[in-house]
Design a protein around this motif. Structure first.
Motif, short mmCIF file in Angstrom:
data_model
loop_
_atom_site.label_atom_id
_atom_site.label_comp_id
_atom_site.label_asym_id
_atom_site.label_seq_id
_atom_site.Cartn_x
_atom_site.Cartn_y
_atom_site.Cartn_z
N ARG A 142 -25.60 7.36 -17.39
CA ARG A 142 -25.06 6.40 -16.43
C ARG A 142 -26.15 5.76 -15.59
O ARG A 142 -25.89 4.80 -14.86
N THR A 143 -27.35 6.32 -15.62
CA THR A 143 -28.45 5.86 -14.77
C THR A 143 -29.68 5.60 -15.64
O THR A 143 -29.72 5.97 -16.81
N SER A 144 -30.70 5.01 -15.04
CA SER A 144 -31.90 4.70 -15.82
C SER A 144 -33.19 5.09 -15.14
O SER A 144 -34.24 5.16 -15.79
N GLN A 145 -33.16 5.35 -13.83
CA GLN A 145 -34.41 5.61 -13.11
C GLN A 145 -34.42 6.92 -12.32
O GLN A 145 -35.42 7.62 -12.31
N ILE A 146 -33.33 7.23 -11.65
CA ILE A 146 -33.32 8.38 -10.75
C ILE A 146 -33.58 9.66 -11.53
O ILE A 146 -33.06 9.86 -12.63
N GLU A 147 -34.45 10.52 -11.00
CA GLU A 147 -34.71 11.81 -11.63
C GLU A 147 -33.59 12.79 -11.31
O GLU A 147 -32.94 12.69 -10.27
N LEU A 148 -33.34 13.73 -12.23
CA LEU A 148 -32.20 14.64 -12.15
C LEU A 148 -32.69 16.08 -12.22
O LEU A 148 -33.44 16.43 -13.13
N GLY A 149 -32.28 16.90 -11.26
CA GLY A 149 -32.78 18.27 -11.22
C GLY A 149 -31.71 19.28 -10.92
O GLY A 149 -30.58 18.95 -10.54
N THR A 150 -32.06 20.56 -11.06
CA THR A 150 -31.20 21.66 -10.64
C THR A 150 -31.90 22.42 -9.53
O THR A 150 -33.09 22.69 -9.60
N ALA A 151 -31.14 22.78 -8.51
CA ALA A 151 -31.71 23.48 -7.36
C ALA A 151 -30.70 24.51 -6.84
O ALA A 151 -29.99 24.23 -5.89
N VAL A 152 -30.68 25.63 -7.49
CA VAL A 152 -31.47 26.00 -8.66
C VAL A 152 -30.56 26.60 -9.72
O VAL A 152 -29.41 26.95 -9.44
N THR A 153 -31.12 26.75 -10.94
CA THR A 153 -30.45 27.46 -12.01
C THR A 153 -30.81 28.94 -11.92
O THR A 153 -31.97 29.29 -12.09
N PRO A 154 -29.85 29.83 -11.63
CA PRO A 154 -30.15 31.27 -11.60
C PRO A 154 -30.28 31.80 -13.02
O PRO A 154 -29.30 31.83 -13.77
N LEU A 155 -31.47 32.22 -13.40
CA LEU A 155 -31.73 32.60 -14.79
C LEU A 155 -30.97 33.85 -15.22
O LEU A 155 -30.87 34.12 -16.42
N GLY A 156 -30.45 34.61 -14.27
CA GLY A 156 -29.67 35.78 -14.64
C GLY A 156 -28.44 35.45 -15.47
O GLY A 156 -27.90 36.31 -16.17
N TRP A 157 -28.00 34.20 -15.41
CA TRP A 157 -26.84 33.75 -16.17
C TRP A 157 -27.23 33.17 -17.52
O TRP A 157 -26.34 32.80 -18.31
N GLU A 158 -28.53 33.01 -17.79
CA GLU A 158 -28.97 32.20 -18.92
C GLU A 158 -29.77 32.99 -19.95
O GLU A 158 -30.49 33.93 -19.61
N ASN A 159 -29.69 32.53 -21.20
CA ASN A 159 -30.60 32.96 -22.25
C ASN A 159 -31.77 31.98 -22.25
O ASN A 159 -31.57 30.78 -22.49
#
Length: 341
Positions: free
Chosen positions: A70-87
């Motif tokens: 939907r966008t072309s310029q704005i940067e997109l981030g996570t603050a934060v992804t808790p790695l305990g939930w992730e592989n």
């Protein structure tokens, strides 16, 4: 450090993306519209929180993929992804995919530690390995290795009609340099610097035993320790994420709601909380000129040249429009920021 006359370089915002469980699609669409508005206003970045088993965004990567289209310029981030939930391997695949589709605009922020409410959900999350899962910094190191293209498999080559890689695919050049760590302690800030990550410093820090108990001073100490440990030294990237609520264009009704919100949250900022000495920053509310004055006096803010101001959790879309508009058109310029051309 940004003082009057020295501009703030990058301006972002952070949202939790709350939704009504009776109509979750509407809340997710509203978050995407907020990100679109952020781009229209010239913000440099938009960041998403994780909320698992709650009524907030549980899949920021999917949301970033949608926002990237939907966008072309704005940067997109996570603050934060808790790695305990992730592989870490699967997460590396998803991050690289979304980064490539967005044109290299993804800024993954991560943290470690057991998932919140782990005792209640571990049987569902890790039914066979709950007692042996490693929630230490090693989990971050695995993710970083996969993102930068280190070996993930002992096999590479053709098998029948299929071709296999021994590294995570796809590979996104530049993503490793945009990996952020959400630190709240001196130890984690130093660790992030030693591992050549960027630093996310938010509205929560942990006081050191016998050390300072002033939030801004603790945040400053952590930023200094991070840069001392980072190969880039003073130029290592740090983003600060305080809650700011400018009221320049707010209605009287909005101002009353905002003030009640801040008043309810202020008591928790009186001193360290819990066994780890958790400290919360005060929410900053007032005119953009008043908030800018407070930020210029803030020891943590004076160490950074980029921010991701956090939007309050429970407001209405119209409130976010007003707050973001005031940040972009009044507070940002008061801090010396200008949108990129």
């Amino acid at each position: 450090m940004p003082v009057p006359g020295q501009p703030l370089r990058r301006l972002g915002f952070l949202t939790i993306g709350l939704f009504d469980p009776a109509d979750p699609a509407a809340g997710h669409r509203a978050t995407l519209e907020v990100i679109e508005l952020g781009e229209q206003l010239g913000f440099d970045s938009a960041w998403l929180r994780h909320r698992h088993l709650q009524y907030g965004i549980s899949s920021p990567i999917a949301m970033m993929a949608a926002a990237g289209q939907r966008t072309s310029q704005i940067e997109l981030g996570t603050a934060v992804t808790p790695l305990g939930w992730e592989n870490p391997l699967r997460l590396a695949e998803d991050l690289a995919t979304v980064d490539l589709l967005s044109g290299g605009r993804i800024n993954p922020g991560i943290s470690v530690g057991p998932p919140m409410q782990y005792e209640h959900l571990k049987a569902a999350l890790y039914p066979d390995t709950a007692e042996v899962e490693d929630f230490s910094y090693t989990r971050v190191e695995r993710l970083l290795a996969f993102v930068e293209g280190r070996t993930a498999s002992t096999f590479a080559g053709r098998q029948g009609f299929e071709e296999f890689s021994d590294r995570v695919q796809p590979y996104s050049p530049g993503l490793r340099a945009r990996m952020w760590y959400g630190a709240g302690s001196l130890r984690s800030a130093r660790w992030a610097g030693e591992h050549v990550m960027n630093l996310l410093s938010s509205s929560v820090v942990f006081a050191e035993p016998g050390g300072a108990t002033d939030f801004a001073e603790i945040q400053r100490e952590q930023i200094v320790a991070f840069r001392a440990a980072h190969p880039a030294g003073p130029s290592a990237r740090v983003s600060q994420g305080l809650v700011v609520i400018p009221t320049d264009s707010a209605t009287a009704e909005q101002r009353a709601k905002y003030e009640a919100y801040v008043q309810a949250r202020t008591p928790r900022t009186a001193g360290p909380q819990g066994p780890r000495g958790m400290l919360f920053a005060r929410d900053l509310i007032g005119s953009s000129a008043q908030i800018a004055e407070q930020l210029f006096a803030h020891a943590g803010f004076r160490e950074v040249d980029e921010v991701a101001f956090a939007l309050p959790f429970s407001f209405e879309p119209a409130d976010y429009v007003q707050i973001l508009t005031d940040i972009a058109t009044r507070l940002g310029p008061a801090l010396g920021w200008r949108p990129a051309a």
